[in-house]
Design a protein around this motif. Structure first.
Motif: not given
Ligand code: NDP
Length: 329
Positions: A168, A170-171, A191, A193, A288, A290
């Motif tokens: 869920n 954004a990615v 997760r 909920r 990966f 970006q």
């Molecule tokens: P979002 O803020 O849209 O989503 C965050 C996600 O993380 C939700 O699914 C949330 O689930 C989950 N989450 C938060 N805390 C926990 C936890 N303690 N245990 C398990 N799941 C958790 O994030 P983005 O889509 O913007 O980014 C997601 C991840 O990808 C980040 O770590 C970001 O840094 C990484 N990223 C990496 C990139 C790369 O190039 N490597 C590029 C873009 C993003 P819930 O709804 O249940 O809280």
């Protein structure tokens, strides 16, 4: 015209205590080969928090807030990496941009949580303005990550399966939609909920084939349920947003010669994998990033990627992520 505002910090730490808002005067006319831009929307991504904390490998570029005494004392950094801005004035020699154009940043960590700034034209990429502000403002980080992880590691055919966690995010939402547009099937883990059912429905509405919670994933009988969904077809690609034990369980679902691509560590837990997966299933693991992709690829490849994503958006196959717009007074 009115003064500008920026969300800035002078030293690393908890964003709640280190960030502050600062007012600075109207920008002076742009120097040659630069443009003055006005931000329309600037996202807050998880990595932005890590940059402020000082625990992210990319470091911010010190900002030059013209005419502000605080900025003359010690370096200040504007938060934010991603953002959509409108060109308000161009300097001498600028031919590729004009007033009113929409642009995003191609240079990382310039600082985007500001109402306006000056930037070199080579650090700006013109984007179309017909898809809405949220789509354009979030085009540089999450959708490209989803797109590249789906295309760069495994050759997928129509009907092939992918499994992901943090589905869920954004990615994750972009992964679901891009996969659906290509005819690939996704098993999505989230997760648990209170409203798990409505979250599942929401993701299915985006094109998710199946959605399960991490609790279901750790059930003894889950592997059999997955088999009934896939008809025994092996899952070729796993995408890891969270690390920890839920990723260990998810990786066990992968088939022979599969690839696991890690891109996030939201749980902050290390990832541990059974050695047998490497020996008997020939599992391959990757990380990966970006930012690395952008460093390694040409501007031409970057433009092609952005075009492919805007193309999917125009076809209605890729929506902007769920978001909330905050106005900072
Ligand atoms: P979002 O803020 O849209 O989503 C965050 C996600 O993380 C939700 O699914 C949330 O689930 C989950 N989450 C938060 N805390 C926990 C936890 N303690 N245990 C398990 N799941 C958790 O994030 P983005 O889509 O913007 O980014 C997601 C991840 O990808 C980040 O770590 C970001 O840094 C990484 N990223 C990496 C990139 C790369 O190039 N490597 C590029 C873009 C993003 P819930 O709804 O249940 O809280």
């Amino acid at each position: 015209s009115c003064a500008n505002r920026a969300i800035v910090y002078g030293s690393n730490g908890n964003p709640a205590s280190t960030l502050f808002a600062l007012t600075f005067p109207t920008l002076p006319p742009p120097l040659p080969n630069t443009a003055n831009i006005r931000f329309l929307l600037s996202p807050i991504n998880p990595a932005d928090i890590n940059v402020i904390e000082g625990v992210y490998p990319s470091k911010p570029v010190p900002c030059d807030l013209p005419g502000h005494p605080r900025a003359a004392q010690a370096p200040l950094y504007v938060g934010g990496n991603e953002g959509l801005a409108e060109v308000i004035e161009t300097g001498e020699g600028v031919t590729e941009l004009k007033t009113g154009d929409w642009v995003v940043m191609t240079k990382a960590q310039l600082g985007t949580w500001t109402s306006a700034r000056n930037a070199h034209v080579q650090d700006l990429l013109k984007v179309p303005s017909d898809l809405g502000e949220a789509a354009a403002a979030t085009i540089t980080v999450n959708p490209p990550t989803a797109y590249n992880m789906l295309h760069d590691y495994v050759k997928l055919d129509k009907g092939d399966w992918i499994v992901q966690n943090g589905a869920n995010s954004a990615v994750g939402q972009a992964v679901i939609q891009i996969a659906a547009a290509r005819g690939w099937q996704t098993l999505n883990c989230i997760r648990n909920r209170d409203d798990a059912q409505s979250m599942k429905a929401q993701l299915r509405d985006l094109g998710a084939t199946q959605v399960a919670t991490y609790d279901e994933l750790s059930d003894k009988g889950f592997k059999e349920r997955v088999k009934s969904w896939t008809g025994g077809k092996s899952i070729k690609l796993g995408l890891n947003c969270v690390g920890g034990r839920v990723t260990t369980s998810m990786t066990r679902l992968l088939g022979q010669d599969a690839h696991l691509v890690s891109y996030g560590a939201m749980s902050k837990e290390p990832l541990s994998l059974p050695t047998s997966l490497f020996i008997f299933k020939n599992l391959t693991c990757h990380g990966f990033w970006q930012s690395r992709w952008y460093q390694e690829k040409s501007l031409q490849e970057r433009k092609q990627l952005t075009e492919a994503l805007f193309g999917l958006m125009r076809e209605g196959k890729l929506r902007s992520p769920e978001h909330e717009v905050l106005v900072i007074e």
